[in-house]
Design an enzyme around this catalytic site. Structure first.
Site, mmCIF file in Angstrom:
data_model
loop_
_atom_site.group_PDB
_atom_site.id
_atom_site.type_symbol
_atom_site.label_atom_id
_atom_site.label_comp_id
_atom_site.label_asym_id
_atom_site.label_seq_id
_atom_site.Cartn_x
_atom_site.Cartn_y
_atom_site.Cartn_z
ATOM 1 N N SER A 62 33.639 105.584 135.943
ATOM 2 C CA SER A 62 33.867 104.604 134.610
ATOM 3 C C SER A 62 34.927 103.243 135.239
ATOM 4 O O SER A 62 34.865 102.301 134.617
ATOM 5 C CB SER A 62 34.663 105.464 133.907
ATOM 6 O OG SER A 62 35.936 105.907 134.177
ATOM 7 N N ASN A 74 21.138 99.624 141.374
ATOM 8 C CA ASN A 74 19.830 100.298 140.943
ATOM 9 C C ASN A 74 20.210 100.905 139.660
ATOM 10 O O ASN A 74 19.746 101.854 139.074
ATOM 11 C CB ASN A 74 19.281 101.396 141.864
ATOM 12 C CG ASN A 74 20.180 102.428 142.592
ATOM 13 O OD1 ASN A 74 21.562 102.182 142.242
ATOM 14 N ND2 ASN A 74 19.851 103.091 143.306
ATOM 15 N N ASP A 80 16.274 113.165 145.881
ATOM 16 C CA ASP A 80 15.703 114.674 145.566
ATOM 17 C C ASP A 80 15.975 115.405 146.985
ATOM 18 O O ASP A 80 16.399 114.967 147.827
ATOM 19 C CB ASP A 80 14.219 114.507 145.189
ATOM 20 C CG ASP A 80 13.373 113.748 146.291
ATOM 21 O OD1 ASP A 80 13.802 114.012 147.471
ATOM 22 O OD2 ASP A 80 12.272 113.202 145.912
ATOM 23 N N TYR A 83 15.268 114.355 150.761
ATOM 24 C CA TYR A 83 16.166 113.604 151.498
ATOM 25 C C TYR A 83 17.252 114.467 151.852
ATOM 26 O O TYR A 83 18.106 114.361 151.607
ATOM 27 C CB TYR A 83 16.754 112.365 150.588
ATOM 28 C CG TYR A 83 17.410 111.283 151.307
ATOM 29 C CD1 TYR A 83 16.566 110.453 152.074
ATOM 30 C CD2 TYR A 83 18.826 111.252 151.181
ATOM 31 C CE1 TYR A 83 17.181 109.234 152.653
ATOM 32 C CE2 TYR A 83 19.346 110.159 152.005
ATOM 33 C CZ TYR A 83 18.649 109.100 152.631
ATOM 34 O OH TYR A 83 19.240 108.145 153.389
#
Length: 142
Positions: A62, A74, A80, A83
């Site tokens: 934050s 992105n 996942d 990787y």
């Protein structure tokens, strides 16, 4: 659940055990200086072997924008279980919105481990049986 983790840097604090539901902070593994508008992949100094059927969701903390003036390009990274090799270091893709320096070991993002979405079949219908909230998001009508 135990997750194997490999560190690429001795200069960052290691991740400790955390409570159920908590987000886990990740740190910059090297010092990076950016000019306004520049893009960088910030190395996070870790690779992990996630259990089959799980993924990591990586998002800014934050305070990341306030402290460093960077945004994650992105907006949410999804890593996942495929990787998971010795050279699969995690990175945070960012754009600088002002001139800034991110120092090694600065906490810049966070992640949590989530189960992957199960297989879903969609059924087309003419109407839904739930109450209509009448609008846009949680605010109701536009």
């Amino acid at each position: 659940m135990k997750i194997k983790i490999k560190y690429f840097s001795n200069e960052i604090d290691k991740i400790k055990k955390f409570d159920n539901g908590d987000w886990v902070d990740l740190r910059a593994a090297k010092t990076i200086t950016l000019k306004k508008g520049e893009f960088a992949l910030i190395p996070l100094g870790v690779a992990m072997q996630l259990p089959k059927g799980y993924e990591a969701h990586v998002v800014p903390r934050s305070s990341t924008y306030k402290n460093f003036g960077i945004i994650q390009t992105n907006h949410q990274g999804v890593i996942d279980e495929s990787y998971c090799g010795d050279n699969d270091q995690w990175y945070m893709p960012v754009e600088a919105r002002r001139d800034t320096t991110i120092n090694v070991n600065d906490r810049i993002c966070q992640f949590r481990i989530m189960e992957k979405q199960p297989e879903i079949e969609f059924e087309e219908v003419e109407e839904l049986s739930n109450t209509d909230r009448g609008g846009f998001g949680t605010s109701g009508k536009q």
